[in-house]
Design a protein around this motif. Structure first.
Motif, PDB file in Angstrom:
ATOM      1  N   THR A 120      45.429  34.530  61.037  1.00 20.10           N
ATOM      2  CA  THR A 120      44.782  34.693  59.739  1.00 20.10           C
ATOM      3  C   THR A 120      45.787  34.496  58.615  1.00 20.10           C
ATOM      4  N   GLU A 121      45.485  33.551  57.724  1.00 15.12           N
ATOM      5  CA  GLU A 121      46.324  33.290  56.563  1.00 15.12           C
ATOM      6  C   GLU A 121      45.845  34.145  55.393  1.00 15.12           C
ATOM      7  N   MET A 122      46.801  34.725  54.675  1.00 13.90           N
ATOM      8  CA  MET A 122      46.441  35.609  53.569  1.00 13.90           C
ATOM      9  C   MET A 122      47.289  35.334  52.343  1.00 13.90           C
ATOM     10  N   SER A 123      46.752  35.673  51.199  1.00 16.94           N
ATOM     11  CA  SER A 123      47.507  35.644  49.952  1.00 16.94           C
ATOM     12  C   SER A 123      47.075  36.830  49.109  1.00 16.94           C
ATOM     13  N   LEU A 124      48.039  37.390  48.391  1.00 16.43           N
ATOM     14  CA  LEU A 124      47.774  38.537  47.532  1.00 16.43           C
ATOM     15  C   LEU A 124      48.651  38.406  46.305  1.00 16.43           C
ATOM     16  N   GLY A 125      48.060  38.580  45.129  1.00 12.66           N
ATOM     17  CA  GLY A 125      48.863  38.429  43.924  1.00 12.66           C
ATOM     18  C   GLY A 125      48.237  39.074  42.713  1.00 12.66           C
ATOM     19  N   ALA A 126      49.044  39.172  41.679  1.00 12.46           N
ATOM     20  CA  ALA A 126      48.609  39.765  40.412  1.00 12.46           C
ATOM     21  C   ALA A 126      48.816  38.763  39.290  1.00 12.46           C
ATOM     22  N   ASP A 127      47.897  38.765  38.340  1.00 13.30           N
ATOM     23  CA  ASP A 127      47.972  37.881  37.178  1.00 13.30           C
ATOM     24  C   ASP A 127      47.699  38.684  35.920  1.00 13.30           C
ATOM     25  N   LEU A 128      48.316  38.278  34.830  1.00 15.55           N
ATOM     26  CA  LEU A 128      48.002  38.810  33.510  1.00 15.55           C
ATOM     27  C   LEU A 128      47.313  37.705  32.724  1.00 15.55           C
ATOM     28  N   VAL A 129      46.046  37.937  32.379  1.00 14.64           N
ATOM     29  CA  VAL A 129      45.264  36.956  31.636  1.00 14.64           C
ATOM     30  C   VAL A 129      45.273  37.336  30.158  1.00 14.64           C
ATOM     31  N   VAL A 130      45.702  36.413  29.327  1.00 15.64           N
ATOM     32  CA  VAL A 130      45.750  36.607  27.881  1.00 15.64           C
ATOM     33  C   VAL A 130      44.628  35.785  27.254  1.00 15.64           C
ATOM     34  N   THR A 131      43.822  36.411  26.417  1.00 10.63           N
ATOM     35  CA  THR A 131      42.673  35.725  25.824  1.00 10.63           C
ATOM     36  C   THR A 131      42.742  35.755  24.304  1.00 10.63           C
ATOM     37  N   GLY A 132      41.901  34.919  23.688  1.00 12.32           N
ATOM     38  CA  GLY A 132      41.698  34.962  22.259  1.00 12.32           C
ATOM     39  C   GLY A 132      42.470  33.937  21.461  1.00 12.32           C
ATOM     40  N   PRO A 133      42.347  33.988  20.136  1.00  9.34           N
ATOM     41  CA  PRO A 133      43.060  33.048  19.259  1.00  9.34           C
ATOM     42  C   PRO A 133      44.568  33.087  19.447  1.00  9.34           C
ATOM     43  N   GLN A 134      45.112  34.230  19.930  1.00 10.17           N
ATOM     44  CA  GLN A 134      46.557  34.339  20.103  1.00 10.17           C
ATOM     45  C   GLN A 134      47.111  33.333  21.107  1.00 10.17           C
ATOM     46  N   THR A 135      46.270  32.795  21.996  1.00 13.42           N
ATOM     47  CA  THR A 135      46.742  31.807  22.966  1.00 13.42           C
ATOM     48  C   THR A 135      47.015  30.454  22.322  1.00 13.42           C
TER      49      THR A 135
END
Length: 309
Positions: A120-135
């Motif tokens: 069984t192949e697995m992946s696990l991770g964390a992301d920070l999603v930045v939204t809005g006009p600031q992008t």
């Protein structure tokens, strides 16, 4: 803030550039860059429109000790540093229909580990999603449309607000080899963060290229792009599909009256070609409706060009 985000983007891009290959017979004592992958997705490359899941760019850099065609058993030996940019938009950028989705620009930066338990192949991770006009993504699209002399978006004043949204993604899949040049891989996926969902699906690779590569899944289309190559040349065809149950989405907030569809469906197909120094991928993905007021499905196209010098 925009300057900070641009600096992060540039630093990650420079760090993702290829490095010289080392002798594969020597196991390095320290991590090295094993590969990198990129995928550009846009609906103009599919149905020719400019709406909904209208465009994204994903970039991955893989760091580890070695790659022999299989994921390591150790949890953190193989790390992926991932950067994504995506624009979501209503059907009409000038006069959107009542109830259509709000404009959203999203940048995400994350780290994922790829490993294996048995078959069984697995992946696990964390992301920070930045939204809005600031992008700055809305301003970028506005200036790009001006330059191309097409409709300039007037919906930027009603886009998803500035925010920071941490999240976690887990995927588990089991590859079944039908032959030396054919493999099918069912998988399950769970996401918590910008969107909370559970997904089940499968992909099939037919051909010589990519049978022992490390593939990374694009978030918006589900297309697989090669991030670590084993060296096989040739042509491969990929087909796949999945269905997801979405519990919530920051891009379709309940407070605005959006009602999510019972399921979110995707069907995809593509072709990889790899020569001695050059490779290319092109794929199409059918995306089903995401919310009840969305009046149609859409087709997006994805492309990746690989050049080795």
């Amino acid at each position: 803030m925009r300057t900070t985000l641009a600096g992060i983007f540039c630093a990650f891009f420079l760090s993702a550039l290829p490095v010289n290959a080392q002798d594969s017979t020597v196991v390095p004592l320290e991590r090295e860059t094993l590969g990198y992958g990129r995928l550009f997705t846009n609906d103009f490359l599919g149905d020719g429109e400019d709406r909904w899941r209208t465009g994204s760019y994903a970039m991955s850099r893989i760091r580890g000790y070695q790659w022999d065609g299989e994921r390591p058993e150790a949890f953190s030996d193989l790390l992926e540093f991932r950067l994504r940019a995506e624009i979501l938009a209503p059907d009409n950028l000038v006069t959107p229909a009542a109830g259509d989705r709000r404009y959203a620009g999203a940048l995400s930066l994350g780290m994922h580990t790829h490993f294996q338990r048995g078959q069984t192949e697995m992946s696990l991770g964390a992301d920070l999603v930045v939204t809005g006009p600031q992008t700055g993504l809305g301003a970028f699209q506005r200036e790009a449309h001006k330059l191309l002399d097409v409709d300039v978006p007037t919906v930027l004043g009603n886009q998803i607000a500035d925010g920071f949204h941490p999240g976690v993604t887990y995927e588990a899949g089991r590859p079944f080899r039908l032959s030396e040049t054919a493999m099918v891989r069912p998988f399950v996926e769970m996401q918590v963060g910008a969107e909370d969902l559970v997904r089940i699906g499968a992909d099939m690779i037919i051909g010589r290229f990519g049978q022992r590569d490390l593939f990374v899944r694009d978030v918006s289309s589900g297309q697989l792009y090669s991030a670590v190559r084993q060296g096989d040349q040739g042509t491969s065809f990929v087909v796949g599909g999945d269905i997801a149950k979405v519990d919530s989405s920051i891009y379709l907030p309940d407070a605005n009256g959006y009602v999510l569809t019972d399921s979110r469906d995707r069907l995809r197909a593509g072709v990889h070609w790899q020569g001695e120094r050059t490779g290319v991928f092109y794929g199409l993905t059918w995306l089903g409706r995401e919310f009840e007021a969305q009046n149609d499905s859409q087709i997006v196209g994805s492309i990746n060009l690989r050049l080795n010098f």
